[in-house]
Scaffold this motif. Structure first.
Motif, PDB file in Angstrom:
ATOM      1  N   PHE A  87     -67.067  40.027  -3.455  1.00 37.03           N
ATOM      2  CA  PHE A  87     -66.072  39.061  -3.925  1.00 37.03           C
ATOM      3  C   PHE A  87     -65.759  39.224  -5.408  1.00 37.03           C
ATOM      4  O   PHE A  87     -64.599  39.197  -5.816  1.00 37.03           O
ATOM      5  N   LEU A  88     -66.790  39.398  -6.229  1.00 37.00           N
ATOM      6  CA  LEU A  88     -66.553  39.555  -7.675  1.00 37.00           C
ATOM      7  C   LEU A  88     -65.808  40.854  -7.971  1.00 37.00           C
ATOM      8  O   LEU A  88     -64.900  40.876  -8.802  1.00 37.00           O
ATOM      9  N   GLY A  89     -66.177  41.930  -7.280  1.00 29.45           N
ATOM     10  CA  GLY A  89     -65.457  43.184  -7.463  1.00 29.45           C
ATOM     11  C   GLY A  89     -63.995  43.058  -7.068  1.00 29.45           C
ATOM     12  O   GLY A  89     -63.102  43.502  -7.800  1.00 29.45           O
ATOM     13  N   LEU A  90     -63.744  42.422  -5.932  1.00 25.95           N
ATOM     14  CA  LEU A  90     -62.363  42.221  -5.477  1.00 25.95           C
ATOM     15  C   LEU A  90     -61.587  41.337  -6.439  1.00 25.95           C
ATOM     16  O   LEU A  90     -60.409  41.584  -6.703  1.00 25.95           O
ATOM     17  N   MET A  91     -62.240  40.324  -6.981  1.00 24.64           N
ATOM     18  CA  MET A  91     -61.576  39.461  -7.964  1.00 24.64           C
ATOM     19  C   MET A  91     -61.240  40.262  -9.225  1.00 24.64           C
ATOM     20  O   MET A  91     -60.145  40.160  -9.763  1.00 24.64           O
ATOM     21  N   MET A  92     -62.176  41.091  -9.673  1.00 22.08           N
ATOM     22  CA  MET A  92     -61.973  41.839 -10.912  1.00 22.08           C
ATOM     23  C   MET A  92     -60.851  42.872 -10.803  1.00 22.08           C
ATOM     24  O   MET A  92     -60.215  43.184 -11.809  1.00 22.08           O
ATOM     25  N   ILE A  93     -60.593  43.370  -9.598  1.00 26.59           N
ATOM     26  CA  ILE A  93     -59.490  44.323  -9.445  1.00 26.59           C
ATOM     27  C   ILE A  93     -58.206  43.623  -8.996  1.00 26.59           C
ATOM     28  O   ILE A  93     -57.216  44.281  -8.682  1.00 26.59           O
ATOM     29  N   GLY A  94     -58.228  42.298  -8.954  1.00 25.58           N
ATOM     30  CA  GLY A  94     -57.025  41.537  -8.642  1.00 25.58           C
ATOM     31  C   GLY A  94     -56.715  41.379  -7.169  1.00 25.58           C
ATOM     32  O   GLY A  94     -55.604  41.012  -6.802  1.00 25.58           O
ATOM     33  N   SER A  97     -58.465  35.828  -5.129  1.00 27.12           N
ATOM     34  CA  SER A  97     -58.185  34.703  -6.009  1.00 27.12           C
ATOM     35  C   SER A  97     -59.434  34.297  -6.791  1.00 27.12           C
ATOM     36  O   SER A  97     -60.510  34.089  -6.214  1.00 27.12           O
ATOM     37  N   ALA A  98     -59.276  34.164  -8.100  1.00 23.19           N
ATOM     38  CA  ALA A  98     -60.394  33.731  -8.946  1.00 23.19           C
ATOM     39  C   ALA A  98     -60.861  32.336  -8.540  1.00 23.19           C
ATOM     40  O   ALA A  98     -62.063  32.051  -8.558  1.00 23.19           O
ATOM     41  N   TRP A  99     -59.933  31.462  -8.162  1.00 20.51           N
ATOM     42  CA  TRP A  99     -60.322  30.106  -7.739  1.00 20.51           C
ATOM     43  C   TRP A  99     -61.149  30.135  -6.462  1.00 20.51           C
ATOM     44  O   TRP A  99     -62.138  29.417  -6.329  1.00 20.51           O
ATOM     45  N   ILE A 103     -65.069  28.863  -6.261  1.00 24.19           N
ATOM     46  CA  ILE A 103     -65.561  27.850  -5.310  1.00 24.19           C
ATOM     47  C   ILE A 103     -66.742  28.399  -4.514  1.00 24.19           C
ATOM     48  O   ILE A 103     -67.750  27.716  -4.326  1.00 24.19           O
ATOM     49  N   ILE A 104     -66.626  29.631  -4.062  1.00 24.81           N
ATOM     50  CA  ILE A 104     -67.713  30.245  -3.285  1.00 24.81           C
ATOM     51  C   ILE A 104     -68.972  30.375  -4.135  1.00 24.81           C
ATOM     52  O   ILE A 104     -70.075  30.021  -3.686  1.00 24.81           O
ATOM     53  N   VAL A 105     -68.845  30.868  -5.360  1.00 24.96           N
ATOM     54  CA  VAL A 105     -70.009  31.055  -6.235  1.00 24.96           C
ATOM     55  C   VAL A 105     -70.672  29.719  -6.548  1.00 24.96           C
ATOM     56  O   VAL A 105     -71.902  29.596  -6.473  1.00 24.96           O
ATOM     57  N   LEU A 155     -57.452  34.694   5.277  1.00 27.34           N
ATOM     58  CA  LEU A 155     -58.845  34.708   5.732  1.00 27.34           C
ATOM     59  C   LEU A 155     -59.802  34.319   4.606  1.00 27.34           C
ATOM     60  O   LEU A 155     -60.797  33.638   4.847  1.00 27.34           O
ATOM     61  N   LEU A 156     -59.488  34.735   3.391  1.00 28.08           N
ATOM     62  CA  LEU A 156     -60.316  34.338   2.249  1.00 28.08           C
ATOM     63  C   LEU A 156     -60.315  32.818   2.098  1.00 28.08           C
ATOM     64  O   LEU A 156     -61.374  32.201   1.951  1.00 28.08           O
ATOM     65  N   TRP A 157     -59.147  32.194   2.179  1.00 26.92           N
ATOM     66  CA  TRP A 157     -59.084  30.740   2.008  1.00 26.92           C
ATOM     67  C   TRP A 157     -59.713  30.003   3.190  1.00 26.92           C
ATOM     68  O   TRP A 157     -60.293  28.935   3.017  1.00 26.92           O
ATOM     69  N   PHE A 158     -59.635  30.590   4.380  1.00 31.65           N
ATOM     70  CA  PHE A 158     -60.347  30.016   5.521  1.00 31.65           C
ATOM     71  C   PHE A 158     -61.847  30.078   5.279  1.00 31.65           C
ATOM     72  O   PHE A 158     -62.581  29.123   5.552  1.00 31.65           O
ATOM     73  N   ALA A 159     -62.315  31.200   4.746  1.00 31.61           N
ATOM     74  CA  ALA A 159     -63.741  31.340   4.401  1.00 31.61           C
ATOM     75  C   ALA A 159     -64.130  30.330   3.327  1.00 31.61           C
ATOM     76  O   ALA A 159     -65.227  29.764   3.372  1.00 31.61           O
ATOM     77  N   VAL A 160     -63.248  30.073   2.377  1.00 34.34           N
ATOM     78  CA  VAL A 160     -63.523  29.067   1.334  1.00 34.34           C
ATOM     79  C   VAL A 160     -63.673  27.692   1.982  1.00 34.34           C
ATOM     80  O   VAL A 160     -64.605  26.942   1.660  1.00 34.34           O
ATOM     81  N   PHE A 161     -62.781  27.369   2.907  1.00 35.40           N
ATOM     82  CA  PHE A 161     -62.873  26.086   3.607  1.00 35.40           C
ATOM     83  C   PHE A 161     -64.223  25.959   4.322  1.00 35.40           C
ATOM     84  O   PHE A 161     -64.909  24.940   4.206  1.00 35.40           O
TER      85      PHE A 161
END
Length: 187
Positions: A87-94, A97-99, A103-105, A155-161
């Motif tokens: 997740f952090l790697g994917l966030m760092m390469i854009g 979503s950082a938000w 939330i996950i972290v 799918l990322l936001w579903f995982a966040v939920f």
């Protein structure tokens, strides 16, 4: 005690930073004449292999009765290291979503803190099905994000939920265990 399940969890711990490095360094492939998509394929392959060890270490530990205190610590640590590295790697390469990652972290840190308190108080708060489903949803979202497939963001936001829901469920279980333990002491 290093048994097969603990060795599998240790492999996940070793793969996590390597996968993180691969995500952040696509030039490893492009500088060698490969298309950048090979970077995604290789990171995805590492993630899938490491995720498979998550299933097998738990299965083997239960089937062969090899559950240990070390395993109880290594398994969730390895899971968190793997998913957070992705997740952090994917966030760092854009690509994420950082938000969503924030939330996950925060949820993972909060629940890890609660687990530490529960263990120190001798409380038994079991992982719920929601937590297991959350982990699967996160892993699927990571796979889609790494491969740049359609619906990856959804799918990322579903995982966040599911991450938030399972965190609230764990908090409720912790509260019940704490209340039950307090009631035992008062009797």
């Amino acid at each position: 005690m290093l048994n097969l399940p603990n060795a599998l969890a240790s492999i996940r711990i070793l793969i996590a930073p390597f996968m993180f490095w691969i995500i952040l360094n696509p030039q490893v492939f492009t500088d060698n004449g490969f298309h950048v998509s090979w970077n995604y394929y290789f990171a995805s392959l590492l993630f899938v292999l490491a995720s498979a060890t998550d299933f097998f270490d738990g299965y083997i530990a239960r089937q062969w009765n090899q559950m240990t205190m070390l395993g109880a610590i290594l398994d969730p640590l390895a899971d968190k290291m793997l998913t957070l590295a992705a997740f952090l790697g994917l966030m760092m390469i854009g690509e994420a979503s950082a938000w969503a990652i924030y939330i996950i972290v925060v949820r993972e840190l909060f629940i890890t803190g609660l687990r530490t308190v529960a263990v120190s108080e001798g409380l038994a708060v079991k992982a719920s099905w929601a937590g297991k489903i959350k982990t699967v949803a996160q892993m699927i979202a990571i796979g889609f994000l790494l491969m740049h497939w359609p619906l990856a963001t959804e799918l990322l936001w579903f995982a966040v939920f599911l991450t938030v829901y399972s965190g609230l469920e764990y908090l409720w279980g912790f509260k019940q265990a704490l209340t039950s333990d307090t009631n035992k002491e008062n009797k």
